[in-house]
Design a protein around this motif. Structure first.
Motif, mmCIF file in Angstrom:
data_model
loop_
_atom_site.group_PDB
_atom_site.id
_atom_site.type_symbol
_atom_site.label_atom_id
_atom_site.label_comp_id
_atom_site.label_asym_id
_atom_site.label_seq_id
_atom_site.Cartn_x
_atom_site.Cartn_y
_atom_site.Cartn_z
ATOM 1 N N HIS A 1 0.805 -1.227 0.000
ATOM 2 C CA HIS A 1 0.000 0.000 0.000
ATOM 3 C C HIS A 1 0.837 1.276 0.000
ATOM 4 O O HIS A 1 0.302 2.375 -0.074
ATOM 5 C CB HIS A 1 -1.001 0.002 1.160
ATOM 6 C CG HIS A 1 -0.392 0.234 2.511
ATOM 7 N ND1 HIS A 1 -0.546 1.409 3.197
ATOM 8 C CD2 HIS A 1 0.339 -0.563 3.310
ATOM 9 C CE1 HIS A 1 0.066 1.329 4.365
ATOM 10 N NE2 HIS A 1 0.616 0.139 4.450
ATOM 11 N N LYS A 2 2.163 1.137 0.039
ATOM 12 C CA LYS A 2 3.037 2.309 -0.092
ATOM 13 C C LYS A 2 3.355 2.618 -1.549
ATOM 14 O O LYS A 2 3.966 3.647 -1.852
ATOM 15 C CB LYS A 2 4.348 2.076 0.665
ATOM 16 C CG LYS A 2 4.200 1.645 2.107
ATOM 17 C CD LYS A 2 3.566 2.686 2.993
ATOM 18 C CE LYS A 2 3.614 2.235 4.448
ATOM 19 N NZ LYS A 2 2.999 3.198 5.377
ATOM 20 N N ILE A 3 2.979 1.700 -2.468
ATOM 21 C CA ILE A 3 3.316 1.889 -3.887
ATOM 22 C C ILE A 3 2.065 1.860 -4.772
ATOM 23 O O ILE A 3 2.104 1.376 -5.897
ATOM 24 C CB ILE A 3 4.342 0.844 -4.354
ATOM 25 C CG1 ILE A 3 3.777 -0.584 -4.221
ATOM 26 C CG2 ILE A 3 5.653 0.978 -3.596
ATOM 27 C CD1 ILE A 3 4.578 -1.625 -4.987
ATOM 28 N N HIS A 4 0.949 2.333 -4.230
ATOM 29 C CA HIS A 4 -0.306 2.412 -4.979
ATOM 30 C C HIS A 4 -0.924 1.039 -5.235
ATOM 31 O O HIS A 4 -1.633 0.832 -6.214
ATOM 32 C CB HIS A 4 -0.128 3.189 -6.296
ATOM 33 C CG HIS A 4 0.447 4.549 -6.097
ATOM 34 N ND1 HIS A 4 -0.322 5.626 -5.705
ATOM 35 C CD2 HIS A 4 1.723 5.005 -6.185
ATOM 36 C CE1 HIS A 4 0.451 6.691 -5.574
ATOM 37 N NE2 HIS A 4 1.700 6.334 -5.857
ATOM 38 N N GLY A 5 -0.623 0.111 -4.323
ATOM 39 C CA GLY A 5 -1.262 -1.197 -4.325
ATOM 40 C C GLY A 5 -2.251 -1.282 -3.178
ATOM 41 O O GLY A 5 -2.460 -0.310 -2.445
ATOM 42 N N PRO A 6 -2.870 -2.439 -2.980
ATOM 43 C CA PRO A 6 -3.863 -2.586 -1.913
ATOM 44 C C PRO A 6 -3.237 -2.711 -0.534
ATOM 45 O O PRO A 6 -2.061 -3.065 -0.391
ATOM 46 C CB PRO A 6 -4.578 -3.884 -2.299
ATOM 47 C CG PRO A 6 -3.524 -4.682 -3.008
ATOM 48 C CD PRO A 6 -2.729 -3.657 -3.795
ATOM 49 N N LYS A 7 -4.010 -2.420 0.480
ATOM 50 C CA LYS A 7 -3.596 -2.624 1.867
ATOM 51 C C LYS A 7 -3.718 -4.111 2.217
ATOM 52 O O LYS A 7 -4.419 -4.860 1.559
ATOM 53 C CB LYS A 7 -4.452 -1.791 2.815
ATOM 54 C CG LYS A 7 -4.352 -0.294 2.591
ATOM 55 C CD LYS A 7 -5.308 0.452 3.512
ATOM 56 C CE LYS A 7 -5.266 1.951 3.241
ATOM 57 N NZ LYS A 7 -5.769 2.285 1.882
ATOM 58 N N GLY A 8 -3.032 -4.497 3.285
ATOM 59 C CA GLY A 8 -3.152 -5.862 3.773
ATOM 60 C C GLY A 8 -2.302 -6.870 3.033
ATOM 61 O O GLY A 8 -2.515 -8.082 3.158
ATOM 62 N N VAL A 9 -1.323 -6.396 2.260
ATOM 63 C CA VAL A 9 -0.429 -7.290 1.512
ATOM 64 C C VAL A 9 1.001 -6.762 1.608
ATOM 65 O O VAL A 9 1.241 -5.568 1.457
ATOM 66 C CB VAL A 9 -0.821 -7.390 0.024
ATOM 67 C CG1 VAL A 9 0.016 -8.453 -0.676
ATOM 68 C CG2 VAL A 9 -2.286 -7.702 -0.138
ATOM 69 N N GLY A 10 1.920 -7.663 1.865
ATOM 70 C CA GLY A 10 3.330 -7.308 1.891
ATOM 71 C C GLY A 10 4.141 -8.490 1.435
ATOM 72 O O GLY A 10 3.600 -9.510 0.997
ATOM 73 N N ALA A 11 5.439 -8.381 1.547
ATOM 74 C CA ALA A 11 6.309 -9.489 1.175
ATOM 75 C C ALA A 11 7.618 -9.367 1.926
ATOM 76 O O ALA A 11 7.962 -8.299 2.455
ATOM 77 C CB ALA A 11 6.557 -9.514 -0.335
#
Length: 387
Positions: free
Chosen positions: A204-214
């Motif tokens: 969500h820091k790069i204009h993607g959805p919240k609740g997802v990381g890697a």
């Protein structure tokens, strides 16, 4: 003023329209559980593999080194706690800085209670760790070093490659974790060439959805899961995968990296314009972000006012900013980041974070300056100060 001016992109970004549409399509048409053996499950699994490949490509990593999580906090917890649990004989000494994100700082505090020897490296007035201080404490018992690549409050960038070289000289068996949540998508970071063993990123820091990381986990580095269950993500992160979110993350990464160099130059010009206007119109303002910081983040203190009061006055004009880290914005504590940098209390109390994105414009900056010109004299007088 009717149009919205969003300057809180370090807290979260507005998702790309293409990402929203893609997630909708995935949710509607590829709703199978990736663990299921039938066609619907296999289709979903293929989409996850594609997203994993998208992230791996931007990091110059192997797809097997990319593990999906629920976000930066989980990635940071898994990197630090997961590594130490999996390698109890690696050593009893761990090192971080005094300006880390709470999702690292709180883990270290707990580990100290559990018996680990913890060193918190100080930073200079630019928010950069003091390498000499690190040299004094790193030793043969050091198991892990964890440093935020780019600080979320000031944009200060840490010398990760120099830290890695020092580690290789003194204690090559220690692993290096980098919290790259704020840097990913704004700078090119190749963990293998930087000497990074574990690295956290967020959607969500790069204009993607919240609740997802890697999390990037270098081949050969052992990590024990912090979530137990069905053994998804090569048994390191159990739980049914968030297929639409993961797909959105992959597409957002592909899009933002396609224009990363142009974005950096453009946002740098916005920062330069903004800082120049601040200095021109507000002589008593202090820029807390160093010149060499990531241009996407500008931390500014205005004397004789409270930052929260200024934030809400700007909000009334449809301008959205932050008083610091969004993850601790509901706490009344002073910013420990600015405190560690040696900023005086009166300036910590009045600090505002303006965080930019390529979707911002020069007119956004000029409108914000005009709003500040109207607001600051009013709220300064209310608090008994002078402009």
């Amino acid at each position: 003023m009717s149009s919205e001016i969003y300057l809180d992109n370090s807290a979260t970004t507005k998702p790309y329209d293409e990402v929203i549409q893609y997630m909708y399509d995935v949710s509607k048409n590829f709703y199978g559980n990736p663990s299921s053996l039938h066609t619907k499950g296999i289709e979903a699994e293929k989409l996850i593999k594609h997203a994993r490949a998208q992230l791996a490509a931007e990091l110059k990593a192997d797809t097997k080194e990319i593990l999906f999580t629920s976000g930066g906090t989980e990635s940071n917890n898994l990197a630090v706690s997961g590594y130490l649990k999996a390698n109890p004989r690696a050593g009893n000494h761990i090192i971080t800085s005094k300006i880390e994100h709470p999702s690292v700082m709180e883990v270290f505090k707990q580990l100290a209670k559990d018996g680990y020897r913890v060193d918190y490296i100080p930073v200079d007035s630019y928010g950069v760790i003091e390498l000499d201080a690190l040299k004094e404490v790193i030793d043969s018992e050091t198991a892990l070093l964890s440093f935020m690549h780019t600080n979320n409050e000031t944009g200060s960038i840490q010398p990760i490659e120099e830290i890695s070289k020092l580690r290789n000289t003194v204690c090559p068996s220690a692993v290096l974790h980098a919290d790259a949540v704020q840097a990913f998508g704004k700078m090119r970071i190749f963990p293998a060439s930087y000497g990074i063993d574990l690295m956290s990123i967020s959607s969500h820091k790069i204009h993607g959805p919240k609740g997802v990381g890697a999390i990037y986990i270098k081949k050969g580095v052992k990590v024990r899961p912090v979530l137990l269950g069905g053994g998804q993500e090569t048994s390191l992160r159990s739980g049914t995968e968030n297929v639409p979110g993961i797909c959105g993350f992959g597409l957002a990464a592909e899009k933002i990296f396609a224009g990363i160099d142009e974005n950096y130059v453009y946002v740098s010009s916005l920062k330069e314009h903004f800082v120049r206007k601040i200095k021109e119109y507000f002589s008593e303002a202090v820029i807390n972000s160093p010149e060499q910081a990531l241009p996407y983040i500008i931390n500014v203190s205005f004397s004789n006012l409270k930052s929260e009061v200024l934030l809400h006055h700007l909000e009334q004009k449809n301008i959205f900013v932050s008083t610091g880290s969004a993850c601790s914005s509901h706490k009344s504590n002073h910013s420990y980041v600015l405190k560690a940098m040696g900023v005086s209390t009166k300036y910590i109390d009045s600090a505002i974070r303006f965080s930019l994105s390529p979707s911002n414009s020069i007119s956004d900056i000029d409108e914000t300056i005009r709003a500040l010109e109207e607001i600051i004299p009013v709220i300064s007088i209310k608090h008994g100060g002078k402009k």
